[in-house]
Design a protein around this motif. Structure first.
Motif: not given
Length: 422
Positions: A10-25, A61-69, A74-76
């Motif tokens: 569960t912890t790993q899934d949450q961490t991956v989810g937060r890293l994969g999302d990073l909408q706030w970044s 690419i960054a805009r499309l990446a953020y829009d698709s979660g 997107g950050f990179i």
């Protein structure tokens, strides 16, 4: 155990989810992009059309990446958009300038490395009068200069001044490998530090002799080849017949040194194709007339300076054949107006000569000893010391805070194979 495993999953899934999302970044990525941009502008790097197009593509690419979660992508992409916008320009080789450069090589006095400016991977910068030039390539934001300028020595100071201005307008920082004793102070005026890296090995043709006890080892090595029936001749590379060319190419193919398309600072390329002017070959043949070794020499100063480019020998060539070819080239120079024969550049000779090395010197000695099968620094020194001809000192010229980038740029130029250029 099953509860602990479930918790970890569960912890790993949450961490991956937060890293994969990073909408706030995205504000942080934008800030990083602005930092790269401002740094590039501070370094005066020009904005080119290709850089702008690349930055715009990354921003999309960054805009499309953020829009698709996909926040990580997107950050990179957004951060790199700022870096790409001011990415340092590179330069291209200029083999079409060979004739013009060779004319300046023929006007260069007392510089055994002058012919190496004709390597086809180099670009050139000429002074405003066209009386002097230097060879360089720009990589990773570093304008990497190889050796001293060629041409009229009295114009070198102005040439270096003009080149520095050219580099500033392109956002490049300058570094020099193998600057000589005359030019090192000229570069120092522009804030570059001198780091001793070795000495030229140059034989004075007029005073050279094999007589005397100090030349005993060299004399015996040469005599062994005479006893084995070795004969030598000196030929112009451009004047070789097809049969001789085919024979020498077979010798190169069987040699351990087949990578003639590598190198940048102290080597030429286009081996045995007649592209480079002023090339002489000293060829050794056995008693049956078969070529067993040859040395390739380049000329400068209207033939008064002869500089060894590369040596080749077959596995069954007798001991002493390299010494024999070197000595016979000195005799050839004496008969044809040559004044000096350069056998090599000896890196860090003091380290090999010293028996009481400090910690730093010992570290360099161990490194060169271990890497000798690849770069052959120690083997080369053991060969050239027989001639007792250590000459002028050479330096690397660099700003210490840029050492990492300079090292990376020169490693790329020296060891990455070059595309053949005509």
């Amino acid at each position: 155990m099953s509860g602990l495993a479930s918790f970890l999953d569960t912890t790993q899934d949450q961490t991956v989810g937060r890293l994969g999302d990073l909408q706030w970044s995205w504000p942080y990525a934008l800030g990083l992009a602005i930092f790269f941009l401002l740094r590039g502008l501070y370094l005066r790097r020009p904005l080119t059309r290709n850089h702008v197009l690349g930055a715009v593509a990354l921003a999309v690419i960054a805009r499309l990446a953020y829009d698709s979660g996909r926040g990580v992508l997107g950050f990179i992409a957004l951060a790199l958009a700022g870096a790409v916008l001011v990415f340092p320009k590179t330069t291209k080789a200029a083999p079409e300038e060979l004739g013009r450069v060779f004319a300046l090589v023929n006007r260069s006095r007392d510089d055994p490395l002058a012919p190496f400016v004709m390597h086809s991977a180099k670009g050139y910068f000429f002074n405003s009068d066209g009386t002097a030039a230097l060879g360089y390539r720009a990589r990773l934001g570093i304008a990497a200069v190889a050796g001293d300028p060629v041409g009229e020595r009295t114009d070198f100071a102005d040439l270096i001044e003009e080149f520095q201005a050219h580099c500033r307008s392109n956002g490049w920082r300058v570094a020099v490998l193998a600057a000589g004793e005359y030019c090192a102070p000229l570069w120092s005026r522009h804030g570059l530090r001198t780091v001793p890296i070795g000495r030229d090995v140059v034989i004075d043709v007029a005073s050279f002799t094999l007589q005397g006890r100090q030349w005993r080892n060299l004399r015996q090595a040469v005599q062994r080849t005479h006893n084995a029936g070795i004969t030598t001749e000196v030929r112009s590379e451009r004047g070789l017949d097809k049969e001789t060319l085919a024979e020498l190419r077979r010798l190169v193919a069987s040699s351990d040194h087949r990578h003639a398309n590598r190198g940048f600072s102290m080597i030429l390329d286009h081996l045995l194709d007649g592209r480079t002017p002023g090339i002489l070959l000293a060829i050794a043949r056995d008693a049956e007339g078969r070529a067993v070794a040859f040395h390739r020499y380049a000329t400068a100063d209207e033939g008064r300076m002869l500089t060894l480019d590369v040596p080749y020998r077959s596995a069954d060539a007798p001991n002493g054949v390299d010494e024999r070819l070197s000595v016979d080239m000195v005799h050839h120079g004496k008969e044809h107006g040559g004044e000096k024969v350069s056998l090599a550049f000896a890196a860090f000779p003091e380290i090999f000569e010293s028996t009481h090395r400090g910690a730093g010197q010992q570290a360099v000695y161990v490194a060169t000893h271990l890497l000798d099968p690849l770069i052959r620094i120690e083997s080369l020194y053991r060969f050239v010391r027989k001639f007792r001809a250590l000459d002028g000192q050479r330096f690397a010229m660099v700003r210490l805070r840029q050492v990492a980038f300079v090292l990376a740029a020169f490693l790329v130029l020296e060891f990455v194979p070059h595309r053949r250029r005509s």
